[in-house]
Design an enzyme around this catalytic site. Sequence first.
Site: not given
Ligand code: GLY
Length: 338
Positions: A112, A134, A176, A204, A214, A218, A222, A225, A229, A241
């Site tokens: 956990r 993430k 990116e 970032k 998010e 945040r 994207n 994106h 995707h 990507h």
């Molecule tokens: N790659 C997008 C984020 O980390 O929110």
Amino acid sequence: MTNHKITVSLADRSYPVLVGSGVAKDVEKFLPITAKRAVIVTQENIPFEIKLSLPHTTVLIGNGEQFKSLQTIDIISQQFAKFGLTRSDVVIGVGGGMVTDVAGFAAASWHRGTAVVQIPTTLVGMVDAAIGGKTGVNIAQGKNLVGAFWQPSAVLCDIDALKTLPDRETRCGLGEVAKYHFLAGDDLLALELSARIARCVEIKATIVSADEREQGGRAVLNYGHTLAHALERSSDFALAHGEAVAIGMIFAAHLAHSLQRIDDARLAYHYKVIRDSYGLGVSIPDKFDRRALIDLMRLDKKAIDGLTFVLDGTNGVEIVSDIGEKYLDQAFDAMQLP
Ligand code: GLY
């Protein structure tokens, strides 16, 4: 050459990101003091060795998006169990974004929640994937649909790892980096490599610190994106990507233009930056089917209120929901996808 240190500020879960030549040599300084052993999660093809004095083992995972799976998490977890990894020990992810996403999720789920230190070895990993917590894997229905927010204890971006990075991987990273150009308006290409990576991390880190999970801001990370995707999945990941993100930002610019959020000059500026300055591909190859792409974009995690995109506009880049399909058609027409 100067090393850079950026902090991702998240109260008691704040952590440092180091960027520079040789920073991964100091990895032991960044392990939790409770750690008595470590498991390195990496891939066979990653030419970057980590030296550790504490007892450790290495788990190699498969190379390719198909290995970003629950089955890989099962394999890694069984190795953790065999090695006797406890919750006070540490996982070290060494590799590209796929490796750090998988290592992070394995650490998040092990007992956990076990500490993870990330050592990204690609440009995409350094400027994006390894920063911000993430983690996750893909399932048949979509990318990253199973995962957790699990912040690392530290991220070490050792630019020595980039010396052997294939050109295509570098281009992916630039996709990116170009994204940050539109999020912050900086001329990132004017900076030397470490400073450029550090500035992307800083942009970032600011966004993640303000909205870790998010629930709002945040999502601007994207940018490009949503189509990206869909392109990745439609091509069975033949399109990488970063390549897909570059095309996705051009599509988002056309969509914003169709919705009259940006003018001709701002649309042209997207081509100037992404194609002319960063040298990235900006057209959608003919083999893609636009209806299939639209169906995939409806499955996007952001799509709570109809088709949802991150779009440029007078307030900068922001989330726009419930976009009519006719505007997508206009954007695809403008990009000459039949
Ligand atoms: N790659 C997008 C984020 O980390 O929110």
